[in-house]
Design an enzyme around this catalytic site. Structure first.
Site, PDB file in Angstrom:
ATOM      1  N   ARG A 141      56.831  26.650  42.020  1.00 39.07           N
ATOM      2  CA  ARG A 141      55.898  25.550  42.291  1.00 39.07           C
ATOM      3  C   ARG A 141      56.488  24.523  43.249  1.00 39.07           C
ATOM      4  O   ARG A 141      55.769  23.651  43.740  1.00 39.07           O
ATOM      5  CB  ARG A 141      55.503  24.862  40.995  1.00 39.07           C
TER       6      ARG A 141
ATOM      7  N   GLU B 291      67.880  19.005  45.728  1.00 39.25           N
ATOM      8  CA  GLU B 291      66.550  18.588  45.271  1.00 39.25           C
ATOM      9  C   GLU B 291      65.897  17.815  46.403  1.00 39.25           C
ATOM     10  O   GLU B 291      66.271  16.683  46.707  1.00 39.25           O
ATOM     11  CB  GLU B 291      66.661  17.706  44.022  1.00 39.25           C
TER      12      GLU B 291
END
Ligand SMILES: *[C@@H]1O[C@H](CO)[C@@H](O)[C@H](O)[C@H]1NC(C)=O
Ligand SMILES: *[C@@H]1O[C@H](CO)[C@@H](O)[C@H](O)[C@H]1NC(C)=O
Ligand SMILES: *[C@@H]1O[C@H](CO)[C@@H](O)[C@H](O)[C@H]1NC(C)=O
Ligand SMILES: [Zn+2]
Length: 424
Positions: free
Chosen positions: A180, A380
């Site tokens: 996702r 990230e």
């Protein structure tokens, strides 16, 4: 033809089986260690989905909670004197808005083209890699390192100026393990495009070889496009399990299940029935174990979101021997991104377990501990100039991939200076 494809796409998207009506996302910031622990417990409860892991005291958590659990959840927060805000009031409408924008901005690509104006399908990722292999045979080779559970190719692209007398340092990059986190594959594809198709960057692969795998969880990625935008795991149903999918980033065999992972298949952090139970993680493991003669010096795995440059260990709050180097090099990359950013990205650099909750079984821990790559980072990526979570709008793909490439170039200079000159 284009119209037909669009209609088909609309039909597929209309057939969604997920329904997040009434789901809410709670923003919770712990002030004490007890509060932090109180929040952490929800990682292990089925159907609680952390969109953002706040880690230490003072950091933000965003947790999606189903309607049936909301009153208990709020009572629990109250009991622990935790204030909360609602980040997303109705996840279904939030996702529908994104879906509409996605259809509006959808670019139709001719075979083998790449775009950073919209999100591509897995088949388009692969067609692009195949075209590069065809058009640039002197520098590009493709290697199918395995297949996903549903039989999709896991393609690894090798970019190199050719063999040399001495073993060149190697940079290995993967993306898309959490499907996702859509911005992750475009970051990998942009690096590939810049290396192969922008002659200005050819210096980047003279003394350093690159191996890049842009889509490590293609079944899950397809599923996010057609069924459930929030799917995170792969798509294999473990025998006897209640829920589908293993969190591939809990499935690697280094301190597997030590902490921050679960044996409950209905949690988002299900580690699988055993380490390396999944074809996708097996493929990566086999490639590393079959290529021990390569001089791999840097491993990057792209996730979103949080603007964090995380280094091992992830399994516990302990630091590896070379943490000073990991930290310093991470900061070089973070600073390069900070200087290039047009969306105010501001990366933190630290070990995963210290900055995030401990999470054992991640690819970066395994690559460092077992495959022996000294420098490993979980990156990230940003969630853009508003809290878009995993749903970074297509118009922000380009600024993110561009700034991240500046960070990758900083990593490259360090690797080249340190490990190429050393050889001479
Ligand atoms: C989703 O569920 C809600 C109530 O739970 C219902 O009203 C709505 O019609 C459902 N939507 C779809 C697309 O099935
Ligand atoms: C790679 O290693 C695995 C197990 O270590 C083995 O089963 C596989 O055949 C090897 N593949 C290649 C291409 O050598
Ligand atoms: C990592 O984060 C911890 C907790 O926020 C902090 O105390 C520590 O100084 C950080 N480490 C480095 C090297 O910045
Ligand atoms: Zn992730």
């Amino acid at each position: 033809m284009v119209l037909l494809t669009l209609i088909l796409e609309l039909l597929i998207i209309a057939l969604v089986n997920s329904n997040y009506t009434g789901y809410k996302v709670y923003k919770v910031v712990p002030d004490t260690f007890e509060q932090l622990k109180a929040i952490d417990r929800f990682h292990y409860q089925p159907h609680f989905d952390f969109w953002q892991d706040g880690t230490t005291v003072g950091q933000t958590n965003n947790i999606m909670v189903a309607p049936k659990d909301q009153s208990d959840f709020e009572a629990d927060l109250l009991k622990n004197k935790l204030n909360f805000e609602i980040s997303v009031d109705d996840v279904e409408s939030f996702l529908n808005q994104e879906k509409q924008e996605r259809l509006m901005t959808r670019t139709f690509l001719s075979l083998g083209q790449v775009t950073f104006q919209s999100y591509m399908f897995y088949s388009e990722h692969m067609a692009y890699l195949r075209r590069l292999a065809n058009d640039y045979p002197q520098i590009v080779t493709l290697d199918k390192i395995g297949e996903s559970y549903e039989g999709r190719d896991l393609l690894l692209i090798h970019i190199s100026s050719g063999p040399s007398d001495i073993s060149k340092p190697v940079i290995f990059i993967d993306a898309g393990i959490h499907c996702r986190e859509w911005i992750s594959p475009p970051v990998a594809l942009y690096i590939i495009q810049q290396l192969v198709e922008n002659p200005e960057n050819s210096y980047l692969y003279q003394n350093v070889d690159w191996y890049i795998l842009p889509s490590l969880n293609p079944d899950g990625y397809e599923y996010t496009q057609t069924h459930n935008r929030l799917w995170r795991k792969n798509r294999r149903l473990t025998a006897g399990a209640e829920c589908y999918g293993t969190d591939l980033n809990r499935n690697f065999d280094y301190m597997w299940m030590f902490d921050g992972a679960s044996q409950d298949s209905c949690t988002e952090i299900y580690a699988g029935p055993e380490a390396f139970s999944e074809p996708e993680t097996q493929a990566l493991r086999n490639w590393f174990l079959n290529n021990t003669e390569l001089n791999i010096k840097l491993y990057l795995t792209f996730h979103s979101y949080g603007e964090m440059m995380l280094y091992p260990w992830g399994y516990a709050r302990v630091l590896p021997e070379n943490f000073e180097e990991l930290h310093r090099v991470g900061e070089l990359a973070a600073n390069a991104i900070g200087q290039a950013t047009r969306i105010n990205s501001n990366y933190l650099v630290n070990s995963s377990a210290i900055l995030l909750y401990p999470a054992a079984g991640g690819s970066d821990d395994w690559v460092k501990a077992i495959a022996g790559v000294d420098l490993a980072y979980c990156v990230e990526l940003p969630d853009g100039d508003a809290p878009f979570f995993f749903m970074l709008p297509a118009r922000q793909i380009l600024p993110v991939v561009q700034e991240t490439f500046e960070g990758v170039k900083a990593f490259h200079s360090y690797i080249e200076e340190t490990y190429w000159n050393e050889n001479l």
